[in-house]
Design a protein around this motif. Structure first.
Motif, PDB file in Angstrom:
ATOM      1  N   ALA A 172       3.129  28.997  34.679  1.00  0.00           N
ATOM      2  CA  ALA A 172       3.693  28.847  33.333  1.00  0.00           C
ATOM      3  C   ALA A 172       4.305  27.460  33.226  1.00  0.00           C
ATOM      4  CB  ALA A 172       4.751  29.914  33.068  1.00  0.00           C
ATOM      5  N   GLY A 173       4.223  26.888  32.045  1.00  0.00           N
ATOM      6  CA  GLY A 173       4.755  25.543  31.854  1.00  0.00           C
ATOM      7  C   GLY A 173       4.506  25.081  30.432  1.00  0.00           C
ATOM      8  N   HIS A 199      -6.281  37.307  26.239  1.00  0.00           N
ATOM      9  CA  HIS A 199      -5.302  36.232  25.993  1.00  0.00           C
ATOM     10  C   HIS A 199      -5.072  36.006  24.498  1.00  0.00           C
ATOM     11  CE1 HIS A 199      -3.820  34.500  29.770  1.00  0.00           C
ATOM     12  NE2 HIS A 199      -4.894  35.093  30.285  1.00  0.00           N
ATOM     13  N   LYS A 200      -6.091  36.301  23.695  1.00  0.00           N
ATOM     14  CA  LYS A 200      -5.915  36.151  22.246  1.00  0.00           C
ATOM     15  C   LYS A 200      -4.879  37.162  21.730  1.00  0.00           C
ATOM     16  CE  LYS A 200      -8.621  35.557  18.119  1.00  0.00           C
ATOM     17  NZ  LYS A 200      -9.818  35.876  17.394  1.00  0.00           N
ATOM     18  N   ARG A 202       4.847  25.915  25.001  1.00  0.00           N
ATOM     19  CA  ARG A 202       5.221  26.684  26.206  1.00  0.00           C
ATOM     20  C   ARG A 202       4.161  27.765  26.418  1.00  0.00           C
ATOM     21  NH1 ARG A 202       9.363  29.672  26.211  1.00  0.00           N
ATOM     22  NH2 ARG A 202      10.483  29.083  28.087  1.00  0.00           N
ATOM     23  N   VAL A 203       3.591  27.817  27.637  1.00  0.00           N
ATOM     24  CA  VAL A 203       2.433  28.693  27.866  1.00  0.00           C
ATOM     25  C   VAL A 203       2.481  29.377  29.237  1.00  0.00           C
ATOM     26  CG1 VAL A 203       0.922  27.251  26.440  1.00  0.00           C
ATOM     27  CG2 VAL A 203       1.056  26.820  28.903  1.00  0.00           C
ATOM     28  N   LEU A 204       1.642  30.427  29.368  1.00  0.00           N
ATOM     29  CA  LEU A 204       1.296  30.967  30.686  1.00  0.00           C
ATOM     30  C   LEU A 204      -0.209  30.850  30.858  1.00  0.00           C
ATOM     31  CD1 LEU A 204      -0.147  33.956  30.272  1.00  0.00           C
ATOM     32  CD2 LEU A 204       2.194  34.740  30.068  1.00  0.00           C
ATOM     33  N   THR A 212      -5.451  30.786  27.742  1.00  0.00           N
ATOM     34  CA  THR A 212      -4.054  30.356  27.886  1.00  0.00           C
ATOM     35  C   THR A 212      -3.270  31.036  26.769  1.00  0.00           C
ATOM     36  OG1 THR A 212      -4.859  28.217  28.668  1.00  0.00           O
ATOM     37  CG2 THR A 212      -2.557  28.311  28.003  1.00  0.00           C
ATOM     38  N   THR A 213      -2.007  31.365  27.025  1.00  0.00           N
ATOM     39  CA  THR A 213      -1.215  32.113  26.039  1.00  0.00           C
ATOM     40  C   THR A 213       0.124  31.434  25.784  1.00  0.00           C
ATOM     41  OG1 THR A 213      -2.190  34.292  26.453  1.00  0.00           O
ATOM     42  CG2 THR A 213       0.110  34.276  25.772  1.00  0.00           C
ATOM     43  N   LYS A 214       0.447  31.272  24.511  1.00  0.00           N
ATOM     44  CA  LYS A 214       1.794  30.756  24.164  1.00  0.00           C
ATOM     45  C   LYS A 214       2.813  31.860  24.427  1.00  0.00           C
ATOM     46  CE  LYS A 214       0.022  27.598  20.737  1.00  0.00           C
ATOM     47  NZ  LYS A 214      -0.316  27.374  19.346  1.00  0.00           N
TER      48      LYS A 214
END
Ligand code: NAP
Length: 359
Positions: free
Chosen positions: A70-71, A309-310, A88-90, A113-115
């Motif tokens: 995450a970052g 992820h969506k 900010r995501v994982l 990728t997910t916010k």
């Protein structure tokens, strides 16, 4: 941004040791994001790859471990829309050097990728990707012939994000190992799917942790040995168990799960199965077993992973999907050394997390 960054690197299997080295920071290609990794969760597979070469043999050394990160978004590749620097995501890592998350920067496909919500820490967010994918593939995906260990996949329930919310109301589910990372996410998905009761096994001190995830009943497998589990669950419900998810997959948990599974039922395992078969047969009362594989980077899982992820930002915002309990190891990337050693000895109801930038 410096052209180089710090990474945990593995040069060979067997006696191979992890070392911290500088490596070039990659440029994201079309459809990709470069993520500045602030938190990385450690997983048993990081140790297994080191000793066996599993996965890495296929992609080559040197390898960078880390399946969970995450970052913030640092840079966008060509054609990437809907993302901005600083989001900010994982993300889920992979053992291809630019994609491992035990380094300061890693590549992630934008569609996988997910916010994350503003009030979720990077440490918490990093506990989710692999455990969620392993649970979700097992419960909702199809089985593919092209898994790394032969046929792998899931039992084809309808995912909550595709109309399956509450669909399995009134059906019991047994989830073995509810305080493990994978078990925690399997419980949360089972709750979203409507299963009830949700019965799990864990040590007594992790009962509240499992109930907070959604378990209705927690059986201490140290008080009630797996050989006695069939009798114990019958005291809770006499409804047939059409679904069992074994997040532990040791010999006695598999045997108990398979015994409890009703005729025509489906069992998911997280390690190579020693019970049952993938195909239903009369000899097995029409039961089958599916070996889940949680990497959404393999072609067989990539589309499924993108759909998951969506849906994930909404599930995180609602609190339907929650992180594991976190413990931070050390002050920077070097915390991975002690963390992996601790993981090898076993953890209880906690995810160990490293901070690659030391902040
Ligand atoms: N196939 C895949 O793609 C995939 C992906 C991820 C993980 N895995 C595998 O899945 C398993 C779980 O991984 P993880 O990261 O979730 O592990 P983990 O969180 O490190 O597992 C620790 C937990 O396991 C529980 N546990 C240990 N033995 C148990 C038993 N006999 N019955 C019930 N619970 C037991 C402990 O519970 P208590 O402390 O409460 O006793 C502890 O909380 C591992 O074998 C891992 O290698 C597979």
């Amino acid at each position: 941004m410096s052209p180089m960054h710090k990474a945990l690197v593995l040069h060979s299997k067997d006696a191979g040791k992890f070392v911290i080295e500088d490596r070039p920071t990659p440029t994201p290609g079309p459809g990709q994001l470069l993520i500045k990794i602030y938190a990385t969760a450690l997983n048993p597979v990081d140790l297994y790859v080191q000793s066996s070469g599993y996965i890495v043999d296929a992609y080559g050394f040197p390898a960078v471990p880390g399946c969970d990160g995450a970052g913030v978004v640092e840079a966008l590749g060509e054609g990437v829309k809907g993302w901005a620097q600083g989001d900010r995501v994982l993300m889920q890592g992979h053992w291809v050097a630019d994609r491992g998350t035990l380094q300061q920067y890693a590549i992630s496909d934008a569609v996988r990728t997910t916010k994350i919500p503003d009030d979720m820490s990077f440490e918490e967010a990093s506990t989710i990707p692999l455990a969620l994918a392993t649970s979700a593939v097992g419960l909702y995906h199809t089985i593919s012939e092209s898994g790394l260990d032969g046929p792998m996949g899931g039992i084809e329930l309808t995912p909550p994000w595709e109309g399956g919310t509450g669909k399995y109301a009134g059906q019991p589910i047994l989830i073995l190992g509810g305080s493990s990372s994978v078990g925690q996410l399997a419980i949360q998905l089972a709750k979203l799917s409507g299963f009830s009761p949700i019965i799990t096994t864990a040590s007594k001190h992790n009962e509240a942790y499992c109930k907070a995830a959604g378990a209705t009943h927690v059986i201490d497998y140290k008080d009630v040995p797996y050989a006695d589990l069939p009798a114990a669950v019958t005291k809770i419900t006499t409804e047939p168990f059409k679904v069992v998810y074994d997040a532990v997959t040791v010999d006695d948990s598999q045997t108990a799960g398979w015994t409890i599974l009703a005729p025509g039922g489906d069992m998911v395992v997280t390690l190579p199965p020693k019970v049952g078969q993938r195909e239903r047969s009369e000899a097995n009362d029409g039961k089958r077993v599916a070996f889940t594989y949680g990497s959404i980077h393999l072609p067989m899982n990539a589309e499924f992973g993108a759909r998951m992820h969506k849906a994930l930002p909404g599930l995180l915002k609602d609190g339907a999907i929650k992180p594991n309990r976190v413990e931070v190891c050390g002050s920077d990337l070097s915390g991975a050394f002690a963390g992996l050693e601790r993981l090898a000895g076993g953890v209880s109801g906690v995810k160990l997390v490293v901070r690659p930038h030391g902040i």
